[in-house]
Design an enzyme around this catalytic site. Structure first.
Site, mmCIF file in Angstrom:
data_model
loop_
_atom_site.group_PDB
_atom_site.id
_atom_site.type_symbol
_atom_site.label_atom_id
_atom_site.label_comp_id
_atom_site.label_asym_id
_atom_site.label_seq_id
_atom_site.Cartn_x
_atom_site.Cartn_y
_atom_site.Cartn_z
ATOM 1 N N ARG A 1 2.613 -6.427 9.253
ATOM 2 C CA ARG A 1 1.905 -5.258 9.797
ATOM 3 C C ARG A 1 2.452 -4.858 11.169
ATOM 4 O O ARG A 1 2.531 -3.678 11.480
ATOM 5 C CB ARG A 1 0.405 -5.538 9.831
ATOM 6 C CG ARG A 1 -0.206 -5.475 8.429
ATOM 7 C CD ARG A 1 -1.606 -6.001 8.413
ATOM 8 N NE ARG A 1 -2.281 -5.734 7.140
ATOM 9 C CZ ARG A 1 -3.401 -6.327 6.779
ATOM 10 N NH1 ARG A 1 -3.986 -7.208 7.584
ATOM 11 N NH2 ARG A 1 -3.961 -6.029 5.623
ATOM 12 N N TYR B 1 -12.579 -2.143 -3.466
ATOM 13 C CA TYR B 1 -13.068 -2.276 -2.087
ATOM 14 C C TYR B 1 -14.600 -2.188 -2.005
ATOM 15 O O TYR B 1 -15.124 -1.895 -0.919
ATOM 16 C CB TYR B 1 -12.420 -1.223 -1.191
ATOM 17 C CG TYR B 1 -10.970 -1.525 -0.853
ATOM 18 C CD1 TYR B 1 -10.635 -2.614 -0.047
ATOM 19 C CD2 TYR B 1 -9.940 -0.736 -1.329
ATOM 20 C CE1 TYR B 1 -9.318 -2.905 0.271
ATOM 21 C CE2 TYR B 1 -8.611 -1.018 -1.010
ATOM 22 C CZ TYR B 1 -8.310 -2.116 -0.214
ATOM 23 O OH TYR B 1 -7.007 -2.410 0.104
ATOM 24 N N GLU C 1 -9.314 -10.837 -7.645
ATOM 25 C CA GLU C 1 -8.515 -9.619 -7.433
ATOM 26 C C GLU C 1 -7.308 -9.579 -8.364
ATOM 27 O O GLU C 1 -6.969 -8.527 -8.910
ATOM 28 C CB GLU C 1 -8.059 -9.546 -5.971
ATOM 29 C CG GLU C 1 -9.210 -9.263 -5.010
ATOM 30 C CD GLU C 1 -8.789 -9.246 -3.547
ATOM 31 O OE1 GLU C 1 -9.675 -9.050 -2.700
ATOM 32 O OE2 GLU C 1 -7.592 -9.432 -3.240
ATOM 33 N N ARG D 1 -2.019 -14.419 4.786
ATOM 34 C CA ARG D 1 -2.724 -13.694 5.847
ATOM 35 C C ARG D 1 -2.011 -13.861 7.197
ATOM 36 O O ARG D 1 -1.974 -12.944 8.009
ATOM 37 C CB ARG D 1 -4.189 -14.128 5.923
ATOM 38 C CG ARG D 1 -4.976 -13.589 4.731
ATOM 39 C CD ARG D 1 -6.389 -14.110 4.683
ATOM 40 N NE ARG D 1 -7.260 -13.502 5.674
ATOM 41 C CZ ARG D 1 -7.815 -12.294 5.546
ATOM 42 N NH1 ARG D 1 -7.571 -11.547 4.486
ATOM 43 N NH2 ARG D 1 -8.617 -11.824 6.480
ATOM 44 N N LYS E 1 0.826 -1.201 0.000
ATOM 45 C CA LYS E 1 0.000 0.000 0.000
ATOM 46 C C LYS E 1 0.870 1.265 0.000
ATOM 47 O O LYS E 1 2.091 1.186 0.219
ATOM 48 C CB LYS E 1 -0.928 -0.051 1.226
ATOM 49 C CG LYS E 1 -1.875 -1.254 1.210
ATOM 50 C CD LYS E 1 -2.861 -1.201 2.371
ATOM 51 C CE LYS E 1 -3.783 -2.410 2.367
ATOM 52 N NZ LYS E 1 -4.884 -2.284 3.344
ATOM 53 N N HIS F 1 -1.869 -5.705 1.618
ATOM 54 C CA HIS F 1 -3.172 -6.360 1.438
ATOM 55 C C HIS F 1 -2.945 -7.830 1.138
ATOM 56 O O HIS F 1 -1.929 -8.199 0.549
ATOM 57 C CB HIS F 1 -3.909 -5.714 0.255
ATOM 58 C CG HIS F 1 -5.118 -6.465 -0.189
ATOM 59 N ND1 HIS F 1 -6.335 -6.347 0.443
ATOM 60 C CD2 HIS F 1 -5.296 -7.388 -1.183
ATOM 61 C CE1 HIS F 1 -7.212 -7.151 -0.147
ATOM 62 N NE2 HIS F 1 -6.612 -7.793 -1.136
ATOM 63 N N ASN G 1 -1.973 0.130 6.657
ATOM 64 C CA ASN G 1 -1.451 -1.120 7.218
ATOM 65 C C ASN G 1 -0.570 -1.910 6.234
ATOM 66 O O ASN G 1 -0.493 -3.127 6.296
ATOM 67 C CB ASN G 1 -2.577 -1.958 7.817
ATOM 68 C CG ASN G 1 -3.587 -2.426 6.813
ATOM 69 O OD1 ASN G 1 -3.483 -2.083 5.628
ATOM 70 N ND2 ASN G 1 -4.554 -3.211 7.233
HETATM 71 P P1 CMP Z 1 -7.392 -4.891 3.874
HETATM 72 O O1 CMP Z 1 -7.622 -6.116 4.700
HETATM 73 O O2 CMP Z 1 -6.330 -4.867 2.885
HETATM 74 O O3 CMP Z 1 -8.773 -4.506 3.164
HETATM 75 C C1 CMP Z 1 -9.774 -3.766 3.826
HETATM 76 C C2 CMP Z 1 -9.116 -2.584 4.437
HETATM 77 O O4 CMP Z 1 -9.952 -1.687 5.119
HETATM 78 C C3 CMP Z 1 -8.165 -3.068 5.509
HETATM 79 O O5 CMP Z 1 -7.081 -3.698 4.894
HETATM 80 C C4 CMP Z 1 -7.835 -1.782 6.217
HETATM 81 O O6 CMP Z 1 -6.752 -1.112 5.625
HETATM 82 C C5 CMP Z 1 -9.102 -0.983 6.001
HETATM 83 N N1 CMP Z 1 -9.770 -0.807 7.290
HETATM 84 C C6 CMP Z 1 -10.354 -1.765 8.030
HETATM 85 N N2 CMP Z 1 -10.852 -1.209 9.164
HETATM 86 C C7 CMP Z 1 -10.558 0.109 9.114
HETATM 87 C C8 CMP Z 1 -10.815 1.194 9.975
HETATM 88 N N3 CMP Z 1 -11.482 1.032 11.116
HETATM 89 N N4 CMP Z 1 -10.375 2.409 9.608
HETATM 90 C C9 CMP Z 1 -9.712 2.589 8.436
HETATM 91 N N5 CMP Z 1 -9.454 1.576 7.557
HETATM 92 C C10 CMP Z 1 -9.865 0.358 7.907
#
Ligand code: CMP
Length: 140
Positions: A102, A49, A126, A85, A9, A115, A112
């Site tokens: 992470r 998303y 994807e 994961r 990211k 992905h 974070n």
């Molecule tokens: P990812 O699992 O890549 O895909 C969904 C994303 O939503 C997740 O990573 C986070 O980066 C984002 N996300 C999930 N919860 C929150 C939150 N509370 N605030 C901001 N971003 C979020």
């Protein structure tokens, strides 16, 4: 062999941990099928998303994901979805296990670093959003 999409990211690119993530990918036994640097448009991020579009963080998430360059990496391995994961750790870096990507590099739940696809079907879907079959090379 399962497939999963890794996205490094914008925070990961900005923090210059691209090499560290790729090193970890190789150490964990994944095959890199395809890899490219890209800048996602807001529309592409919103499509990617879409499953989260009713969530309160959707706008912030799409804004962030289109805020700077990312690295898209199509990965293959036995049990790729679960293995990746486990390697990346929990969404919230404060809750991620020691040694996960992470935990090591992420700034927050939103920023974070990486992905990973959440199911076998989504791994295929994807990857197909960003790579043609011709760009995915299974040979080691
Ligand atoms: P990812 O699992 O890549 O895909 C969904 C994303 O939503 C997740 O990573 C986070 O980066 C984002 N996300 C999930 N919860 C929150 C939150 N509370 N605030 C901001 N971003 C979020």
């Amino acid at each position: 062999m399962e497939r999963t999409l890794c996205i490094i990211k914008p925070d990961g690119v900005q923090s210059k941990v691209v090499g560290k993530v790729i090193d970890r990918i190789e150490q964990e036994g994944f095959t890199i099928l395809g890899m490219k640097r890209a800048r996602l448009s807001k529309a592409v991020a919103e499509d990617f998303y879409a499953v989260h579009k009713e969530r309160p963080f959707f706008g912030e998430l799409c804004e962030f994901m289109s805020s700077g360059p990312v690295v898209l990496i199509a990965l293959a391995r036995d049990n790729a979805i679960n293995h990746w994961r486990t390697v990346i750790g929990a969404t919230n870096p404060a809750e991620a296990d020691d040694g996960t990507i992470r935990k090591l590099y992420a700034r927050s739940k939103g920023e974070n670093t990486v992905h990973g696809s959440d199911s076998v079907e989504n791994g295929i879907l994807e990857i197909s959003k960003f790579f043609s079959e011709m760009e995915l090379i299974e040979q080691k």
